[in-house]
Scaffold this active site. Sequence first.
Site, mmCIF file in Angstrom:
data_model
loop_
_atom_site.group_PDB
_atom_site.id
_atom_site.type_symbol
_atom_site.label_atom_id
_atom_site.label_comp_id
_atom_site.label_asym_id
_atom_site.label_seq_id
_atom_site.Cartn_x
_atom_site.Cartn_y
_atom_site.Cartn_z
ATOM 1 C CD GLU A 149 15.722 -35.950 10.242
ATOM 2 O OE1 GLU A 149 15.775 -35.119 11.163
ATOM 3 O OE2 GLU A 149 16.439 -36.970 10.217
ATOM 4 C CD GLU A 259 19.956 -40.334 6.748
ATOM 5 O OE1 GLU A 259 19.975 -40.468 7.986
ATOM 6 O OE2 GLU A 259 19.688 -39.263 6.190
HETATM 7 C C1 XIL Z 1 24.063 -37.561 11.930
HETATM 8 C C2 XIL Z 1 25.581 -37.741 11.830
HETATM 9 O O1 XIL Z 1 25.883 -39.073 11.486
HETATM 10 C C3 XIL Z 1 26.222 -37.374 13.152
HETATM 11 O O2 XIL Z 1 27.640 -37.427 13.060
HETATM 12 C C4 XIL Z 1 25.785 -35.967 13.591
HETATM 13 O O3 XIL Z 1 26.294 -35.686 14.866
HETATM 14 C C5 XIL Z 1 24.271 -35.871 13.605
HETATM 15 O O4 XIL Z 1 23.762 -36.247 12.341
HETATM 16 N N1 XIL Z 1 19.436 -38.388 9.948
HETATM 17 C C6 XIL Z 1 20.168 -37.665 9.037
HETATM 18 C C7 XIL Z 1 21.637 -37.555 9.177
HETATM 19 O O5 XIL Z 1 19.590 -37.194 8.021
HETATM 20 O O6 XIL Z 1 22.127 -36.350 8.680
HETATM 21 C C8 XIL Z 1 22.068 -37.751 10.613
HETATM 22 O O7 XIL Z 1 23.485 -37.773 10.668
HETATM 23 C C9 XIL Z 1 21.474 -39.017 11.174
HETATM 24 C C10 XIL Z 1 19.969 -38.947 11.170
#
Ligand code: XIL
Length: 356
Positions: A149, A259
């Site tokens: 990101e 994701e």
């Molecule tokens: C999220 C987790 O699932 C949560 O438990 C945490 O509180 C915040 O992060 N993009 C990403 C992930 O790259 O690492 C994130 O994961 C969700 C969005």
Amino acid sequence: MDVPFFSRRLLRRPWKRYPEGGLKDAFKGYFKIGASVSPWHVRHLGHMISFEFNSLTADNAMKPSSTEPQKGRFYWEKADRIANFCRRKGIKLRGHTLMWHKQIGSWMYSDKDGSLLSKEEFYANMKEHIFAIVRRFKDIVYAWDVVNEAIAEIPTNPDQPLRESPMWQIAGEEFIYKAFEYAHEADPDALLFYNDYDEANPEKSKQIFSLVKRMKEAGIPIDGIGMQGHYDIYSPSPEEVDHAISRYKTLVKHIHITELDLRIHPGDPPEWQEQIREPMRNASLSKKEEEQQIQRYVDFFRVFMKHADVIDCVSFWNLGDRDSWLGVANSPLLFDVYYLPKKSYFAIKNLGLFRS
Ligand code: XIL
């Protein structure tokens, strides 16, 4: 995590083993199927996980704030539990993530007073962190989300498309290049990814494309683009996703959907995060919402299958709706709050099995 009575009973039950195999078997020859998990999941749901998936990602356990919250103080226990599970079961692990502006100890880029470190100090910290974690999991991690990101929110400013994180303030775009160089030095065999969200949005994907192109031209060891795939039941369109993949694959040989989830309620998580944990009941979706979600899961998987030459892994973010970072009310995954497969599970699985 507190486990209510109903799930304790459910967890003890042997996981239903479909004769046709799990999701990973349905997509054999296309791509690996993955999910993000915590140590709790690998402890209680090991049979289900190893039946369905052949790639895992730690949902939080391998992030910088989990493994090295303070300089030189490493906490490996949670990451080790997930890695050891993968070693035992022969499941591949995706490393997530080395450099991100969130979930990272501020020691990485600032001193005790909060002033930013010099570039040399920051790079030394970054190198030490990346070397420690990449080397520790070298035997089991096959791909790393090296930088996560780093591009700014939409609307992006074409003159300054990068997120103005502390890392960027210290070193500009170069910090991204350095992270990849260190990761490559620590493990020359791992596939290295740039990972981001809104990656199918025409404006943002243009910026991702340009960043990766600049990296390639500068000779930076980047192998792939991670498309997070946090979509909702209305957008983006499968055509936009198709288009983004088609563009990205002119640059890189590997694309991972890292994701994937399909939320019912568009918008950012905090707006409805209240609804997350209680009650542990499946969300009641309207027929229309449910059908729309299933249809879109199928549409996206068709696009992924079409690009199986470059997509080698499709991972969901979290296992069942009860775990989703988006909350139960969004019902975004293929397994419900009891970890039972939903209609979307069967729709997708059939697509892989019958290869239509
Ligand atoms: C999220 C987790 O699932 C949560 O438990 C945490 O509180 C915040 O992060 N993009 C990403 C992930 O790259 O690492 C994130 O994961 C969700 C969005």
